[in-house]
Design an enzyme around this catalytic site. Structure first.
Site, PDB file in Angstrom:
ATOM      1  N   GLU A   1      23.339  46.623  41.297  1.00 40.63           N
ATOM      2  CA  GLU A   1      24.003  47.474  42.083  1.00 40.63           C
ATOM      3  C   GLU A   1      24.919  48.193  41.471  1.00 40.63           C
ATOM      4  OE1 GLU A   1      22.503  45.526  46.357  1.00 40.63           O
ATOM      5  OE2 GLU A   1      24.585  45.438  45.664  1.00 40.63           O
TER       6      GLU A   1
ATOM      7  N   SER B   1      40.943  38.181  37.303  1.00 44.81           N
ATOM      8  CA  SER B   1      40.688  37.782  38.878  1.00 44.81           C
ATOM      9  C   SER B   1      41.369  36.225  38.700  1.00 44.81           C
ATOM     10  CB  SER B   1      39.423  37.553  39.251  1.00 44.81           C
ATOM     11  OG  SER B   1      38.552  38.859  39.113  1.00 44.81           O
ATOM     12  N   LEU B   2      42.629  36.347  39.000  1.00 45.48           N
ATOM     13  CA  LEU B   2      43.447  34.906  38.879  1.00 45.48           C
ATOM     14  C   LEU B   2      43.022  34.018  40.026  1.00 45.48           C
ATOM     15  CD1 LEU B   2      45.454  33.404  37.006  1.00 45.48           C
ATOM     16  CD2 LEU B   2      47.125  34.448  38.534  1.00 45.48           C
TER      17      LEU B   2
ATOM     18  N   CYS C   1      32.366  34.507  46.128  1.00 41.00           N
ATOM     19  CA  CYS C   1      31.733  35.715  45.836  1.00 41.00           C
ATOM     20  C   CYS C   1      30.134  35.703  46.133  1.00 41.00           C
ATOM     21  CB  CYS C   1      32.202  36.308  44.465  1.00 41.00           C
ATOM     22  SG  CYS C   1      30.976  37.445  43.400  1.00 41.00           S
TER      23      CYS C   1
ATOM     24  N   GLU D   1      29.762  39.289  34.926  1.00 43.73           N
ATOM     25  CA  GLU D   1      30.948  38.958  34.060  1.00 43.73           C
ATOM     26  C   GLU D   1      31.291  39.733  32.719  1.00 43.73           C
ATOM     27  OE1 GLU D   1      34.246  37.485  34.282  1.00 43.73           O
ATOM     28  OE2 GLU D   1      34.408  37.894  32.240  1.00 43.73           O
TER      29      GLU D   1
ATOM     30  N   CYS E   1      34.390  44.949  46.764  1.00 45.26           N
ATOM     31  CA  CYS E   1      34.392  43.693  45.982  1.00 45.26           C
ATOM     32  C   CYS E   1      33.590  42.325  46.480  1.00 45.26           C
ATOM     33  CB  CYS E   1      35.995  43.050  45.803  1.00 45.26           C
ATOM     34  SG  CYS E   1      36.734  44.520  44.597  1.00 45.26           S
TER      35      CYS E   1
ATOM     36  N   CYS F   1      31.524  31.518  41.242  1.00 40.50           N
ATOM     37  CA  CYS F   1      32.909  31.723  42.153  1.00 40.50           C
ATOM     38  C   CYS F   1      32.432  31.487  43.439  1.00 40.50           C
ATOM     39  CB  CYS F   1      33.480  32.710  41.781  1.00 40.50           C
ATOM     40  SG  CYS F   1      34.161  33.217  40.127  1.00 40.50           S
TER      41      CYS F   1
HETATM   42  N1  SAH Z   1      33.226  39.197  37.384  1.00 37.91           N
HETATM   43  C1  SAH Z   1      34.457  39.833  36.976  1.00 37.91           C
HETATM   44  C2  SAH Z   1      34.252  41.241  37.740  1.00 37.91           C
HETATM   45  C3  SAH Z   1      33.178  41.355  39.067  1.00 37.91           C
HETATM   46  S1  SAH Z   1      33.972  40.474  40.352  1.00 37.91           S
HETATM   47  C4  SAH Z   1      35.469  39.334  37.949  1.00 37.91           C
HETATM   48  O1  SAH Z   1      35.368  38.202  38.685  1.00 37.91           O
HETATM   49  O2  SAH Z   1      36.754  39.707  37.494  1.00 37.91           O
HETATM   50  C5  SAH Z   1      35.334  41.838  41.006  1.00 37.91           C
HETATM   51  C6  SAH Z   1      36.474  41.389  41.918  1.00 37.91           C
HETATM   52  O3  SAH Z   1      35.903  41.044  43.001  1.00 37.91           O
HETATM   53  C7  SAH Z   1      37.085  40.153  41.263  1.00 37.91           C
HETATM   54  O4  SAH Z   1      38.326  40.243  41.248  1.00 37.91           O
HETATM   55  C8  SAH Z   1      36.668  39.224  42.460  1.00 37.91           C
HETATM   56  O5  SAH Z   1      37.926  38.066  42.341  1.00 37.91           O
HETATM   57  C9  SAH Z   1      36.514  40.074  43.467  1.00 37.91           C
HETATM   58  N2  SAH Z   1      35.827  39.462  44.822  1.00 37.91           N
HETATM   59  C10 SAH Z   1      34.609  38.521  44.586  1.00 37.91           C
HETATM   60  N3  SAH Z   1      34.119  38.324  45.920  1.00 37.91           N
HETATM   61  C11 SAH Z   1      35.144  38.915  46.734  1.00 37.91           C
HETATM   62  C12 SAH Z   1      35.130  38.900  48.105  1.00 37.91           C
HETATM   63  N4  SAH Z   1      34.189  38.594  49.117  1.00 37.91           N
HETATM   64  N5  SAH Z   1      36.100  39.666  48.628  1.00 37.91           N
HETATM   65  C13 SAH Z   1      36.911  40.419  47.887  1.00 37.91           C
HETATM   66  N6  SAH Z   1      37.051  40.446  46.563  1.00 37.91           N
HETATM   67  C14 SAH Z   1      36.007  39.578  46.111  1.00 37.91           C
HETATM   68 FE1  SF4 Z   2      33.011  35.034  39.704  1.00 31.89          FE
HETATM   69 FE2  SF4 Z   2      33.205  37.781  39.193  1.00 31.89          FE
HETATM   70 FE3  SF4 Z   2      30.900  36.437  38.930  1.00 31.89          FE
HETATM   71 FE4  SF4 Z   2      31.805  37.085  41.240  1.00 31.89          FE
HETATM   72  S1  SF4 Z   2      31.115  38.551  39.745  1.00 31.89           S
HETATM   73  S2  SF4 Z   2      30.954  34.862  40.462  1.00 31.89           S
HETATM   74  S3  SF4 Z   2      34.201  36.752  41.079  1.00 31.89           S
HETATM   75  S4  SF4 Z   2      32.783  35.883  37.592  1.00 31.89           S
END
Ligand code: SAH
Ligand code: SF4
Length: 337
Positions: free
Chosen positions: A88, A208-209, A116, A157, A333, A113
């Site tokens: 997507e 993404s801390l 997510c 990622e 996100c 994570c």
């Molecule tokens: N994998 C990478 C980029 C994709 S995720 C990363 O983790 O940074 C993009 C962003 O969406 C990240 O900052 C993640 O923490 C955030 N994210 C994931 N699930 C979310 C949710 N349900 N609501 C808001 N932000 C979310």
């Molecule tokens: Fe974690 Fe980013 Fe992968 Fe979602 S897309 S599982 S936030 S690393």
């Protein structure tokens, strides 16, 4: 069929064995500047060459599978890849009408994570360089030719697929889209951040801390155990020394989980460092968690987000809150997948 969107003019001429060499430049211009993906419409190429290329090359290999639009100008696409898997990509619009393309780098994600949706899908595979460039070209052609920025915050990622991503950034740059308008968001892979610094790729970096408390981070993000906070902090300082840029720290805020006073204090401490440590130069971006029916986390109350933001501001750290745009099409996100 050869996918060709990630080839530069010289490579186009070589790979497709077309001459004279300026044919490569013509092909690149049709695909990247005029967004024409049908060889028959490439009017400055000889007809026999157009027919020949149509039989063996693919300007874009992705096919649109679904499109959803909301009232705020967010458009989400699902694209089908040649092997049948889907990804997507989203266009989001801010209040001033500026458009950002949010691109994917992998089918699914291996990082798992807990908050997510993409993470809950598991990992399919890395995207190839042309599959990343194809998303950029198709979003421009199907929704908005002019983009203000590109963010790698879709599925996957980015630092786990750095070679393809690097190549895609180079191709976009060659087509006139500066890497300074590109942001890469990582969950915090220490080796990947080091490698990015070594490559001196002039994109913006977002991390993404989520939490600066090791226990909470370990619980929410399985990768945190092998990429512990002190090492992540060191890698960010080293990166900043090389590239000199401000880094964005993204904090997905979940009510009662990481929005408490001890959480904001840990975050401020992580940025400022202990005595003898250099501070990090960051912008903190708070992202209220976007609800997903299959998860039990809570979006924090607005006043608790405001309070969290105020405390960071008091500590002298620049901070913004990202309003949930695109959630009506599940294009916000963490809602991809
Ligand atoms: N994998 C990478 C980029 C994709 S995720 C990363 O983790 O940074 C993009 C962003 O969406 C990240 O900052 C993640 O923490 C955030 N994210 C994931 N699930 C979310 C949710 N349900 N609501 C808001 N932000 C979310
Ligand atoms: Fe974690 Fe980013 Fe992968 Fe979602 S897309 S599982 S936030 S690393």
């Amino acid at each position: 069929m050869i996918p060709i969107s990630a080839l530069l003019p010289e490579e186009l001429a070589q790979t497709l064995q077309v001459s004279p060499p300026y044919r490569g430049r013509q092909l690149f211009a049709w695909i990247h500047h005029r967004l024409v993906f049908d060889f028959n419409l490439m009017s400055d190429l000889p007809e026999n060459l157009r027919r020949d290329l149509a039989g063996r090359a693919l300007p874009v290999a992705l096919k649109q599978d679904m499109k959803l639009e909301d009232a705020e100008g967010a458009v989400k696409f699902r694209f089908r890849l040649l092997d049948g898997s889907t990804i997507e990509s989203v266009i989001l619009q801010d209040r001033r009408g500026r458009k950002t393309a949010c691109l994917s780098t992998q089918v699914g994600c291996a990082m798992g994570c807990l908050f997510c949706r993409t993470g809950s899908l598991g990992f399919g595979r890395d995207l190839k360089d042309h599959e990343i460039v194809d998303q950029y070209l198709l979003l421009r052609s199907l929704a908005s030719p002019d983009l203000s920025s590109v963010v790698f915050m879709g599925m996957g990622e980015p630092l786990a697929n750095l070679d393809s991503l690097h190549r895609a950034v180079d191709v976009l740059g060659y087509g006139g889209f500066s890497p300074r308008r590109i942001t890469l968001s990582t969950c915090g892979l220490v080796e990947g951040i080091r490698s990015l610094g070594e490559r001196k790729l002039p994109v913006r970096l977002a991390v993404s801390l989520v939490s600066a408390d090791a226990d909470i981070r370990n619980r929410l993000m399985p990768i945190a155990r092998s990429n512990p906070l002190p090492e992540l902090r060191r890698a960010l300082l080293e990166y900043q020394e090389v590239l000199g840029k401000r880094i964005t720290l993204e904090i997905v805020l979940m009510g009662g989980i990481n929005d408490r006073s001890e959480d904001v204090e840990a975050l401020v401490g992580f940025v400022q460092g202990r005595s003898g440590q250099l501070p990090l130069r960051v912008l903190i971006n708070l992202i209220p968690w976007n609800p997903l029916p299959e998860f039990s986390y809570k979006r924090p109350e607005t006043r608790s987000v405001e309070w969290f933001q105020e405390r960071i501001k008091q500590a002298g750290i620049p901070v913004t809150t990202r309003m949930p745009r695109g959630s009506a099409v599940c294009g916000a996100c963490g809602q991809l997948g």
